[in-house]
Design an enzyme around this catalytic site. Sequence first.
Site, PDB file in Angstrom:
ATOM      1  N   CYS A  54       0.788  -1.201   0.061  1.00  0.00           N
ATOM      2  CA  CYS A  54       0.008  -0.025  -0.005  1.00  0.00           C
ATOM      3  C   CYS A  54       0.726   1.400   0.109  1.00  0.00           C
ATOM      4  O   CYS A  54       1.858   1.359   0.967  1.00  0.00           O
ATOM      5  CB  CYS A  54      -0.899   0.025   1.248  1.00  0.00           C
ATOM      6  SG  CYS A  54      -1.919   1.276   1.340  1.00  0.00           S
ATOM      7  N   CYS A  98     -16.424  -8.929   5.733  1.00  0.00           N
ATOM      8  CA  CYS A  98     -15.756  -7.435   5.394  1.00  0.00           C
ATOM      9  C   CYS A  98     -14.476  -8.018   4.278  1.00  0.00           C
ATOM     10  O   CYS A  98     -13.867  -8.690   4.823  1.00  0.00           O
ATOM     11  CB  CYS A  98     -15.352  -6.959   6.426  1.00  0.00           C
ATOM     12  SG  CYS A  98     -14.568  -5.391   6.232  1.00  0.00           S
ATOM     13  N   CYS A 130     -19.620  -6.008   3.384  1.00  0.00           N
ATOM     14  CA  CYS A 130     -18.882  -4.838   3.684  1.00  0.00           C
ATOM     15  C   CYS A 130     -17.539  -4.858   3.154  1.00  0.00           C
ATOM     16  O   CYS A 130     -17.043  -5.800   2.740  1.00  0.00           O
ATOM     17  CB  CYS A 130     -18.748  -4.971   5.119  1.00  0.00           C
ATOM     18  SG  CYS A 130     -17.652  -3.395   5.813  1.00  0.00           S
ATOM     19  N   CYS A 190     -19.442   2.133   8.757  1.00  0.00           N
ATOM     20  CA  CYS A 190     -18.851   1.538   9.645  1.00  0.00           C
ATOM     21  C   CYS A 190     -17.450   2.271   9.890  1.00  0.00           C
ATOM     22  O   CYS A 190     -16.723   2.390   9.020  1.00  0.00           O
ATOM     23  CB  CYS A 190     -18.338   0.067   9.168  1.00  0.00           C
ATOM     24  SG  CYS A 190     -17.140  -0.775  10.284  1.00  0.00           S
TER      25      CYS A 190
HETATM   26  C1  DTB Z   1     -11.401  -2.583  11.467  1.00  0.00           C
HETATM   27  O1  DTB Z   1     -11.681  -1.692  12.190  1.00  0.00           O
HETATM   28  N1  DTB Z   1     -10.668  -3.348  11.844  1.00  0.00           N
HETATM   29  C2  DTB Z   1     -10.617  -4.584  10.851  1.00  0.00           C
HETATM   30  C3  DTB Z   1     -11.234  -3.941   9.892  1.00  0.00           C
HETATM   31  N2  DTB Z   1     -11.867  -3.051  10.262  1.00  0.00           N
HETATM   32  C4  DTB Z   1     -10.991  -4.017   8.603  1.00  0.00           C
HETATM   33  C5  DTB Z   1      -9.084  -4.671  10.350  1.00  0.00           C
HETATM   34  C6  DTB Z   1      -7.882  -4.871  11.816  1.00  0.00           C
HETATM   35  C7  DTB Z   1      -6.586  -5.129  10.860  1.00  0.00           C
HETATM   36  C8  DTB Z   1      -5.631  -5.467  12.023  1.00  0.00           C
HETATM   37  C9  DTB Z   1      -4.242  -5.744  11.578  1.00  0.00           C
HETATM   38  C10 DTB Z   1      -4.084  -6.564  10.593  1.00  0.00           C
HETATM   39  O2  DTB Z   1      -4.551  -7.599  10.725  1.00  0.00           O
HETATM   40  O3  DTB Z   1      -3.547  -6.515   9.352  1.00  0.00           O
HETATM   41 FE1  SF4 Z   2      -2.940   1.325   3.591  1.00  0.00          FE
HETATM   42 FE2  SF4 Z   2      -5.057   1.069   4.681  1.00  0.00          FE
HETATM   43 FE3  SF4 Z   2      -2.874   0.151   5.688  1.00  0.00          FE
HETATM   44 FE4  SF4 Z   2      -3.038   2.704   5.640  1.00  0.00          FE
HETATM   45  S1  SF4 Z   2      -4.313   1.349   6.815  1.00  0.00           S
HETATM   46  S2  SF4 Z   2      -1.336   1.634   5.037  1.00  0.00           S
HETATM   47  S3  SF4 Z   2      -4.284   3.025   3.635  1.00  0.00           S
HETATM   48  S4  SF4 Z   2      -3.855  -0.604   4.091  1.00  0.00           S
END
Ligand code: DTB
Ligand code: SF4
Length: 333
Positions: A54, A98, A130, A190
């Site tokens: 990213c 999601c 989602c 969300c």
């Molecule tokens: C959210 O609030 N938490 C989720 C979902 N929305 C997309 C993602 C958590 C990611 C934690 C770090 C990972 O596993 O990469």
């Molecule tokens: Fe990319 Fe989303 Fe991770 Fe930020 S949180 S580095 S925008 S994947």
Amino acid sequence: MQVLKHDWTTDEILTIYNKPFLDLVYEAATIQRENKDYNEVQISSLISIKTGGCAEDCSYCPQAARYHTDLDVQALMQVNQVVDAAVKAKEGGASRLCMGAAWREVRDNRDFDRVIDMVKAVNELDMEVCCTLGMLTENQAQRLADAGLYAYNHNLDTSEEDYKRIITTRTYDDRLNTIKNVRKAKLTVCSGGIVGLGETVEDRVSMLQTLANMEKHPESVPINALVPVKGTPLENQPLIPIWEMVRMIATARIIMPKSVVRLSAGRNEMSTLEQAFCFMAGANSIFAGDKLLTTPNPAFVDDMAMFELLGLKSREAFKNGRPDNLKKKELTT
Ligand code: DTB
Ligand code: SF4
Ligand code: SAM
């Protein structure tokens, strides 16, 4: 009767957050109990449809290309792979799926066309679909809605004041603007954030204030505890004390009484008793499955054992009715 308030002041929220711990939990639990089905917890499953590489610099995120994390970069998945994963998640009791992509923003290209096909296919399974794909234009939000999307996840992560410390490659206004575009397409929102980034209590309160003072409260509010990942700038951040996590959940429950508050990242580091406190404080949703997007999550069987132990029930899809873009389906089922 729970009145939804949209003019919360900083002081009001700070006073709630800083209440004696048991008073705070009791108040949040009381509000949670006014909602019928207070014993229901929504099970949501995450699929990382495009992993790593990213362009953004979110300092908590293992998927940012600029940090050297131990991550397998994966191109966009195929639709059939996503459907297989969704079917498994549904069989395990998930009512919501999601799909997350490590994108700065959605581009109008073939990858987006494929995501649209994924949304259509998962929608056929009668799950709440989602997506979390980064920034969206109004037109892109509308395309997702037309494909049968139920919700769009776009977190504020921290306060407006603290934002530049955590992310420099986009602004808070960019974030708010995408949420506006999501609302214009009549999708459900969300949006929540992360605790444990090194923010102050005032930052947490400010973020909650921004969410609660939106014209409509986000239907879903994920509260993530930072998962510190080696190679990211926040790798040495100490784990957030459970007390702060519970306070954050309880405050969100009190000021946004009708929203689903999701105990999100960080459960792997919590005991069942600690999670039970989060449910008591008003959390009524979790991500289940052995993995979040890239980091570990409790094993599915352990979560089922926890549901059994606490007498929790998994919530069925579309409990609050279907939004406009999914209404037709309601008439035919
Ligand atoms: C959210 O609030 N938490 C989720 C979902 N929305 C997309 C993602 C958590 C990611 C934690 C770090 C990972 O596993 O990469
Ligand atoms: Fe990319 Fe989303 Fe991770 Fe930020 S949180 S580095 S925008 S994947
Ligand atoms: N790229 C899109 C975006 O940033 O909106 C979607 C995916 S992004 C990984 C979704 C959310 O995951 C982030 O907003 C953040 O709240 C959460 N997240 C990412 N890394 C995390 C971590 N290490 N600990 C806790 N939450 C994290």
